[in-house]
Design a protein around this motif. Structure first.
Motif, mmCIF file in Angstrom:
data_model
loop_
_atom_site.group_PDB
_atom_site.id
_atom_site.type_symbol
_atom_site.label_atom_id
_atom_site.label_comp_id
_atom_site.label_asym_id
_atom_site.label_seq_id
_atom_site.Cartn_x
_atom_site.Cartn_y
_atom_site.Cartn_z
ATOM 1 N N ASP A 146 9.597 -5.876 -0.919
ATOM 2 C CA ASP A 146 9.198 -5.621 0.159
ATOM 3 C C ASP A 146 11.933 -4.514 -0.122
ATOM 4 O O ASP A 146 11.193 -3.391 0.459
ATOM 5 N N THR A 147 12.194 -5.197 -1.247
ATOM 6 C CA THR A 147 13.078 -3.874 -1.445
ATOM 7 C C THR A 147 12.274 -3.005 -2.458
ATOM 8 O O THR A 147 13.114 -2.320 -2.192
ATOM 9 N N LEU A 148 11.395 -3.600 -3.544
ATOM 10 C CA LEU A 148 11.319 -2.009 -3.883
ATOM 11 C C LEU A 148 10.661 -0.973 -3.228
ATOM 12 O O LEU A 148 10.556 0.373 -2.887
ATOM 13 N N VAL A 149 9.547 -1.097 -1.926
ATOM 14 C CA VAL A 149 9.224 -0.588 -0.741
ATOM 15 C C VAL A 149 9.996 0.426 -0.344
ATOM 16 O O VAL A 149 10.205 1.972 0.012
ATOM 17 N N GLU A 150 11.342 -0.257 -0.055
ATOM 18 C CA GLU A 150 11.987 0.135 1.051
ATOM 19 C C GLU A 150 12.877 1.165 0.312
ATOM 20 O O GLU A 150 13.223 2.174 0.339
ATOM 21 N N GLU A 151 13.212 0.540 -1.245
ATOM 22 C CA GLU A 151 13.965 1.789 -1.793
ATOM 23 C C GLU A 151 13.153 3.432 -2.732
ATOM 24 O O GLU A 151 13.590 4.161 -2.285
ATOM 25 N N LEU A 152 11.670 3.073 -3.098
ATOM 26 C CA LEU A 152 10.800 3.831 -3.271
ATOM 27 C C LEU A 152 10.323 5.171 -1.583
ATOM 28 O O LEU A 152 10.413 6.210 -2.017
ATOM 29 N N GLN A 153 10.481 4.022 -1.209
ATOM 30 C CA GLN A 153 10.046 4.636 0.226
ATOM 31 C C GLN A 153 8.440 5.462 -0.003
ATOM 32 O O GLN A 153 8.486 7.238 0.740
ATOM 33 N N PRO A 154 7.815 4.896 -0.040
ATOM 34 C CA PRO A 154 6.234 4.932 -0.248
ATOM 35 C C PRO A 154 5.049 6.098 1.476
ATOM 36 O O PRO A 154 6.014 5.383 1.930
ATOM 37 N N ALA A 155 4.521 7.082 1.305
ATOM 38 C CA ALA A 155 4.039 7.166 2.423
ATOM 39 C C ALA A 155 3.440 5.724 3.016
ATOM 40 O O ALA A 155 2.428 5.253 2.061
ATOM 41 N N ARG A 156 3.271 5.690 3.910
ATOM 42 C CA ARG A 156 3.158 4.534 4.602
ATOM 43 C C ARG A 156 1.342 4.623 5.519
ATOM 44 O O ARG A 156 1.032 5.567 6.269
ATOM 45 N N SER A 182 -1.829 2.738 7.616
ATOM 46 C CA SER A 182 -2.049 1.249 8.032
ATOM 47 C C SER A 182 -3.762 0.866 7.443
ATOM 48 O O SER A 182 -4.430 1.349 7.213
ATOM 49 N N GLY A 183 -2.802 -0.170 7.283
ATOM 50 C CA GLY A 183 -4.622 -1.211 6.182
ATOM 51 C C GLY A 183 -4.475 -0.202 3.961
ATOM 52 O O GLY A 183 -5.599 -0.962 4.040
ATOM 53 N N TYR A 184 -3.405 0.182 4.213
ATOM 54 C CA TYR A 184 -3.268 0.175 3.108
ATOM 55 C C TYR A 184 -1.833 -0.713 2.403
ATOM 56 O O TYR A 184 -1.170 -0.137 3.315
ATOM 57 N N VAL A 185 -1.378 -1.694 0.947
ATOM 58 C CA VAL A 185 -0.593 -1.465 0.526
ATOM 59 C C VAL A 185 0.077 -0.906 -0.423
ATOM 60 O O VAL A 185 -0.771 -0.509 -1.670
ATOM 61 N N PRO A 186 0.855 -0.301 -0.084
ATOM 62 C CA PRO A 186 1.853 0.619 -1.034
ATOM 63 C C PRO A 186 1.767 -0.308 -2.563
ATOM 64 O O PRO A 186 2.432 -1.240 -2.220
ATOM 65 N N PHE A 187 1.967 0.513 -3.372
ATOM 66 C CA PHE A 187 1.847 0.172 -4.885
ATOM 67 C C PHE A 187 1.367 -0.895 -5.274
ATOM 68 O O PHE A 187 1.293 -1.456 -6.567
ATOM 69 N N GLY A 188 0.305 -1.010 -4.852
ATOM 70 C CA GLY A 188 -0.336 -2.405 -5.062
ATOM 71 C C GLY A 188 -1.643 -2.238 -4.376
ATOM 72 O O GLY A 188 -2.476 -3.795 -3.108
ATOM 73 N N GLU A 189 -2.683 -1.543 -4.728
ATOM 74 C CA GLU A 189 -4.059 -1.212 -4.009
ATOM 75 C C GLU A 189 -5.089 -2.837 -4.945
ATOM 76 O O GLU A 189 -6.054 -3.069 -4.065
ATOM 77 N N VAL A 190 -4.633 -2.925 -5.863
ATOM 78 C CA VAL A 190 -5.235 -3.659 -6.740
ATOM 79 C C VAL A 190 -4.169 -4.562 -7.643
ATOM 80 O O VAL A 190 -3.970 -4.310 -7.921
ATOM 81 N N MET A 191 -4.655 -5.908 -6.814
ATOM 82 C CA MET A 191 -4.132 -7.356 -8.352
ATOM 83 C C MET A 191 -5.235 -8.387 -8.488
ATOM 84 O O MET A 191 -6.573 -7.963 -8.878
#
Length: 538
Positions: A61-71, A73-82
């Motif tokens: 969550d800290t990574l997401v807050e720091e980089l602030q990608p476009a948000r 709904s239904g999409y995980v930033p930086f992690g579409e594939v795990m």
């Protein structure tokens, strides 16, 4: 390509016995620019994964807050594939009376576009594919899983191909469509054949790709590896058998590869690159060999004189852990490369001599005098005295200017070392190459007349400045020859050495002789010291 993976996030000992869910998500980037070979990509990714895990305590969550990608709904930033690999015990035994029950983990929904988890079950790799049905049809995921299985097989057979060579239409995929389907959320695939193909790649018996023996019937050093069938590509074999090479080099110290026809600079460098994770390309003391990027001539030295035993660059602040020699032309007579196990030398040294070297270390002295040996300008490749002093300081070398234009340097080093991986004591130095008693009598007499006392071009003393007696050095020289094994070169031979475990030399020879050299896995002195303090190689 960015993939997300789970980390246990239990990096501190006090966390190990705590109950709780500490799992964090790491995003790891794979750079496939310029279509790399898979082995090179794997080496890069190994470093990236280690570095990523060193920062696993930083919340996703800290990574997401720091980089602030476009948000969205239904999409995980930086992690579409795990992708995850579970390495968990199949059963747990407790003496506390507690009962453990594994709950079903059937996922009815998908948090990501695609999530793939593999684990080992009863000798098989079982994969679970969870995907968004809004994006993928069942048949698409079945084809994707089958292609992934085929990809693993091809990599197991040959990991030296470039990435784009693996991605091609393959009839194998069509034959893998019969799988057990799980409603909407995934499938199971049997990767047992991948495991089998991997085992074939490291088969070392007489029925496999290579055979092993020993060069000297009375010593298990060095190991001799020869092809068991025609057409074995030693470079590809080395890439697939890295564990064998590591194990044998750490155990025996040296391996002789014979009969594989490595008779060109290109073939030699191809082998060395696959047998070593990183070849060194900036070695100033040896001339570069044409036709190769990181291959050198062997040490230029008069044919009629032997080169005494030494561990490569053990007098410097950085040395190769691995060294490779390839014979392109064998001498008409002589020219053998004698090699010595430095662990055996350490054990057989007179205890008093061994203790003195272990306690005091050694100091290598060099006098750069005009007309004697190489000049300081050529050695340091600069005319700037200030720059020379900076370079010496950076390498732990003491230096002083003598007279109008002469330079004297001194570097203190260990004479006895400890291998960073095996933790064995080794006699690791270049005493025989530097001590004046190892010069021929005529040469030593001539130099003594030309140089003031203590002014020989090269010499070595104890680390406290006291002289090493000629008789001690002579005892060392004789011991090395008692312990050595001579490699009598044949065209196409390749020798791989662990430079801290094995010292090498060169016998005098007649006729033409061409042996090329590659160096790799460079160890800096500060990293070596940190490795010993930390308990593992850096």
């Amino acid at each position: 390509i960015c993939l997300c993976t789970d980390s246990a996030n239990r990096t501190r000992p006090e966390f190990e016995n705590m109950v709780g869910f500490f799992v964090n998500q790491l995003v790891i980037r794979a750079n496939m620019d310029r279509n790399p070979r898979f082995a090179d990509l794997l080496a890069r990714m190994r470093v990236d994964v280690i570095e990523a895990n060193s920062n696993q305590m930083i919340p996703f969550d800290t990574l997401v807050e720091e980089l602030q990608p476009a948000r969205e709904s239904g999409y995980v930033p930086f992690g579409e594939v795990m992708f995850s690999f579970l390495d968990l015990p199949e059963s747990v035994s407790l003496d506390t009376g507690l009962k453990i029950q594994k709950l079903g983990d059937e996922a009815k929904t998908s948090k990501r576009s695609l999530s793939v988890v593999y684990e080992e079950q009863e000798g098989r790799f079982v994969g679970r594919w969870n995907y968004s049905s809004d994006l993928f049809e069942d048949a698409t995921i079945e084809r994707l899983a089958a292609s992934f299985e085929t990809l693993l097989e091809e990599i197991a057979i040959n990991r030296t191909s470039r990435i784009n060579a693996y991605f091609k239409t393959n009839e194998k995929v069509r034959g893998r469509m019969k799988m057990k389907r799980k409603r909407n959320t995934g499938i199971l695939s049997n990767l047992d054949e991948v495991r089998k193909s991997g085992r074939k790649a490291v088969e070392l018996s007489g029925r496999g790709l290579v055979t092993t023996s020993y060069l000297d019937s009375e010593r298990s050093f060095p190991v001799v590896v020869e092809p068991a069938a025609e057409g074995v590509d030693i470079a590809e074999w080395a890439a697939l058998n890295a564990e064998f090479l590591d194990r044998e080099l750490l155990s025996r110290g040296g391996i002789l590869f014979r009969g594989f026809g490595v008779d060109s600079v290109g073939a030699f460098e191809s082998f060395a690159r696959r047998a070593c994770s990183g070849l060194y390309g900036d070695y100033g003391d040896l001339p570069r060999e044409s036709g190769g990027e990181k291959v050198y001539h062997s040490t230029p030295y008069p044919n009629d004189r032997a080169i005494l035993f030494h561990n490569e660059s053990s007098h410097m602040d950085c040395w190769p852990m691995r060294q490779f020699f390839g014979c392109l032309v064998a001498a008409e007579s002589g020219g053998e490369t004698p090699i010595v196990d430095c662990r055996e030398v350490y054990r057989r040294l007179d205890p008093a001599v061994r203790e003195a070297f272990e306690r005091k270390g050694v100091a290598y002295i060099r006098n750069f005098r005009k007309g004697l040996d190489v000049g300081w300008r050529d050695f340091f490749k600069t005319e700037d005295r200030g720059r020379v002093q900076e370079m010496c300081a950076a390498s732990g070398i003491e230096c002083e200017w003598v007279g109008e234009d002469d330079l004297r340097t001194l570097r203190r080093c260990m004479a006895v070392g400890e291998h960073p991986k095996t933790r064995e004591k080794v006699f690791f130095n270049q005493i025989q190459l530097h001590h004046v008693s190892c010069l021929g009598a005529e040469v030593r007499s001539s130099l003594a007349e030309m140089c003031a006392e203590g002014g020989f071009p090269r010499n070595v003393v104890y680390g406290d400045g006291s002289e090493i007696d000629d008789s001690v050095v002579q005892e060392i020289v004789e011991l090395y020859y008692q312990c050595c094994v001579n490699v009598e070169w044949r065209r196409g031979d390749v020798v791989a050495l662990d430079n801290m475990l094995v010292a090498h030399g060169r016998n005098a020879f007649e006729g033409e002789r061409k042996v090329v050299v590659a160096l790799g896995d460079m160890m800096e002195e500060r990293r070596y010291e940190a490795a010993l303090l930390g308990g593992a190689a850096g």
